[in-house]
Design a protein around this motif. Structure first.
Motif, PDB file in Angstrom:
ATOM      1  N   UNK A   1       0.849  -1.174   0.000  1.00  0.00           N
ATOM      2  CA  UNK A   1       0.000   0.000   0.000  1.00  0.00           C
ATOM      3  C   UNK A   1       0.896   1.239   0.000  1.00  0.00           C
ATOM      4  N   UNK A   2       0.594   2.198  -0.854  1.00  0.00           N
ATOM      5  CA  UNK A   2       1.423   3.388  -1.001  1.00  0.00           C
ATOM      6  C   UNK A   2       0.941   4.566  -0.166  1.00  0.00           C
ATOM      7  N   UNK A   3      -0.320   4.567   0.237  1.00  0.00           N
ATOM      8  CA  UNK A   3      -0.891   5.734   0.894  1.00  0.00           C
ATOM      9  C   UNK A   3      -1.817   5.259   1.990  1.00  0.00           C
TER      10      UNK A   3
ATOM     11  N   UNK B   1      -4.400  -1.601  -6.506  1.00  0.00           N
ATOM     12  CA  UNK B   1      -3.547  -0.698  -5.735  1.00  0.00           C
ATOM     13  C   UNK B   1      -4.352   0.544  -5.357  1.00  0.00           C
ATOM     14  N   UNK B   2      -3.939   1.234  -4.310  1.00  0.00           N
ATOM     15  CA  UNK B   2      -4.628   2.448  -3.904  1.00  0.00           C
ATOM     16  C   UNK B   2      -4.134   3.633  -4.733  1.00  0.00           C
ATOM     17  N   UNK B   3      -5.076   4.371  -5.303  1.00  0.00           N
ATOM     18  CA  UNK B   3      -4.730   5.534  -6.111  1.00  0.00           C
ATOM     19  C   UNK B   3      -4.277   6.693  -5.231  1.00  0.00           C
TER      20      UNK B   3
ATOM     21  N   UNK C   1      -0.086   4.395  -8.598  1.00  0.00           N
ATOM     22  CA  UNK C   1       1.371   4.334  -8.590  1.00  0.00           C
ATOM     23  C   UNK C   1       1.926   2.971  -9.001  1.00  0.00           C
ATOM     24  N   UNK C   2       1.093   1.954  -9.090  1.00  0.00           N
ATOM     25  CA  UNK C   2       1.589   0.609  -9.412  1.00  0.00           C
ATOM     26  C   UNK C   2       1.869   0.419 -10.900  1.00  0.00           C
ATOM     27  N   UNK C   3       0.895   0.756 -11.756  1.00  0.00           N
ATOM     28  CA  UNK C   3       1.057   0.488 -13.184  1.00  0.00           C
ATOM     29  C   UNK C   3       0.698   1.669 -14.070  1.00  0.00           C
TER      30      UNK C   3
END
Length: 94
Positions: free
Chosen positions: A1-3, A49-51, A63-65
């Motif tokens: 998770x990015x965020x 993925x979380x935007x 951020x993933x693809x």
């Protein structure tokens, strides 16, 4: 998770976007120049993925693809081919 930071809808000012948790789901919320809230799922429809908010382009970006979505959830760029689900803001915050 990015965020992982989430906030309350009432904390989102005009022209701002944040990740909020509504009924246990992560959502992206953007308040436009007229004060109207636009709420979409924060989970990319490609691979979940979380935007994150792109303030320069007024878009939700994965951020993933690299998928990009408008603030209303419409796909701008793939690989995602399905729009983000959108939601109606609770009356007290719209």
């Amino acid at each position: 998770m990015f965020y992982t930071e989430t906030v309350e809808l009432s904390d989102i000012g005009v022209g701002e976007a944040k990740i909020v948790k509504l009924e246990g789901e992560n959502c992206g919320a953007y308040r436009d120049d007229n004060g109207l809230l636009h709420i979409v799922s924060a989970e990319c429809t490609h691979l979940k993925c979380m935007v994150v908010w792109n303030k320069d382009e007024l878009s939700w970006d994965c951020p993933c693809h690299g998928s990009r979505f408008s603030y209303t959830g419409t796909v701008i760029n793939g690989p995602a081919i399905t729009d983000l689900p959108s939601y109606t803001a609770p009356a007290t915050f719209s």
